[in-house]
Design an enzyme around this catalytic site. Structure first.
Site, mmCIF file in Angstrom:
data_model
loop_
_atom_site.group_PDB
_atom_site.id
_atom_site.type_symbol
_atom_site.label_atom_id
_atom_site.label_comp_id
_atom_site.label_asym_id
_atom_site.label_seq_id
_atom_site.Cartn_x
_atom_site.Cartn_y
_atom_site.Cartn_z
ATOM 1 N N ILE A 150 -44.159 65.146 -19.432
ATOM 2 C CA ILE A 150 -44.869 66.368 -19.819
ATOM 3 C C ILE A 150 -45.648 66.925 -18.643
ATOM 4 C CG2 ILE A 150 -46.677 67.305 -21.318
ATOM 5 C CD1 ILE A 150 -45.850 65.288 -23.456
ATOM 6 N N ASP A 204 -56.760 57.020 -10.354
ATOM 7 C CA ASP A 204 -56.270 56.124 -11.408
ATOM 8 C C ASP A 204 -57.233 56.222 -12.581
ATOM 9 O OD1 ASP A 204 -55.763 53.831 -13.041
ATOM 10 O OD2 ASP A 204 -54.817 52.834 -11.346
ATOM 11 N N SER A 227 -51.838 59.365 -19.315
ATOM 12 C CA SER A 227 -52.246 58.378 -20.315
ATOM 13 C C SER A 227 -51.968 56.996 -19.740
ATOM 14 C CB SER A 227 -51.460 58.585 -21.613
ATOM 15 O OG SER A 227 -51.933 57.738 -22.630
ATOM 16 N N LYS A 272 -54.343 56.922 -29.085
ATOM 17 C CA LYS A 272 -54.349 58.374 -28.984
ATOM 18 C C LYS A 272 -55.422 58.979 -29.889
ATOM 19 C CE LYS A 272 -51.881 60.338 -26.638
ATOM 20 N NZ LYS A 272 -51.931 60.601 -25.179
ATOM 21 N N SER A 289 -39.371 59.424 -26.152
ATOM 22 C CA SER A 289 -38.765 60.156 -27.271
ATOM 23 C C SER A 289 -37.280 60.415 -27.028
ATOM 24 C CB SER A 289 -39.477 61.501 -27.470
ATOM 25 O OG SER A 289 -40.839 61.323 -27.727
#
Length: 336
Positions: free
Chosen positions: A13, A59, A81, A156, A196
């Site tokens: 993304i 980081d 993430s 999340k 995904s």
């Protein structure tokens, strides 16, 4: 002058967010954990050294580098993430780094005078831990972290909640918006792509012996990137969450049917039968890959993007086209 920081610009993304920003004329800075990756990421993005793109080492699990990363930026797209290379021994192994990393970025942004942070959250912060329902999930919903949910969804959810608590309590005017994508598909830029896409890849190469019975929303990665830009620039986006999904949820059998209809012989290995739920649930207890889907089996996690469409004018492309483009790019990658 750098306009926007994108954390994790080497990710699936994040890389599309960088491309969307560059195409819109922004000067972009992105973080990587190792600056040795810069040539590889530039090659993936097809961005030469003259492009309005710079790299900085930072980081999420370390304070070092974040002040420099956000310096001079009006906006931050916090896409990165923390990642684990193995199944966590307990939830905190994934939850704690997600919360700490998010707060690290938000504190640095606040101190640097950043106007707005757009955080990449997930449908995992919305649609899990609920009883079965017939209505789509909306931004009003939150995952129930006290229910039986996987560490990823818990991380999340708690990271996004921590972000809202920080901005509302200590943000000192810093604005926040979140983008909560469903399962993200789209053309791959290289061999490192979103998990995904693994379901499409396993259908195409025949490694999936049968289709699993679950339904979730899907969205094109390019539309996820465009929603990040709208959430960054539109005044109405401040203080809001936005689900990114294209139409209604799809069962795996729906995706398989699209692949077979549109790809013909190239989809010859795509399974045609659905695995009985009792068998799938049994396998999920012993197979780590199946285990990640245990809580989805038999469920339909439908969601709606009506809010993003209404407030921001965002529109997702037809997911059938995205599924086909995803498959074609995976086949081309395999053949290269």
């Amino acid at each position: 002058m750098t306009d926007v920081l994108v954390t994790g610009g080497s990710g699936y993304i994040g890389s599309y967010c960088v491309l969307a920003l560059l195409n819109a004329g922004y000067a972009v800075r992105t973080t990587v954990r190792d600056l040795a990756r810069e040539p590889q990421v530039r090659a993936m993005l097809k961005a030469d050294s003259g492009a309005q793109l710079t790299f900085v080492r930072a980081d999420l699990q370390n304070d070092e580098g974040w002040a420099e990363a956000v310096a001079g930026c009006d906006h931050v797209l916090h896409v990165a993430s923390p990642t684990l290379t193995q199944v966590p021994r307990d939830d905190d192994e994934m939850v704690r780094p997600a919360i700490d990393g998010t707060l690290r970025v938000l504190r640095a942004a606040r101190e640097a005078g950043v106007r707005r942070v757009v955080m990449t959250s997930a449908i995992g912060a919305i649609a899990y831990g609920h009883p079965p329902r017939d209505t789509p999930f909306t931004e009003q919903d939150w995952t129930n972290v006290d229910a039986d949910i996987a560490p990823y969804q818990k991380s999340k959810t708690l990271a996004e909640r921590a972000a809202w608590d920080f901005v509302n309590g200590e943000g000192r005017g810093l604005e926040l918006a979140t983008v909560n994508p469903t399962a993200v598909l789209g053309p791959v830029l290289g061999p490192d792509y979103s998990p995904s896409l693994n379901s499409i890849a396993s259908m195409l190469d025949g490694s999936a012996p049968a289709l699993l019975k679950f339904a979730t929303g899907y969205v094109d990665v390019r539309d996820v990137a465009s929603l990040h830009l709208l959430a960054m620039t539109e005044p109405a986006a401040a203080g809001e969450r936005f689900i990114a999904t294209a139409g209604h949820s799809l069962w795996q059998r729906d995706i398989a049917a699209i692949l077979r209809a549109r790809l013909g012989e190239r989809a010859a290995k795509v399974p045609t039968r659905e695995m009985p739920l009792v068998v799938a649930r049994g396998l999920a207890k012993v197979n780590p890959q199946m285990g990640a889907l245990r809580l989805l089996l038999g469920r339909n996690l439908d969601a709606t993007s009506a809010k993003a469409e209404r407030l921001l004018g965002w529109k997702a492309r037809p997911i059938e086209d995205t599924i086909v483009e995803t498959a074609e790019s995976l086949l081309a990658l395999r053949e290269s």
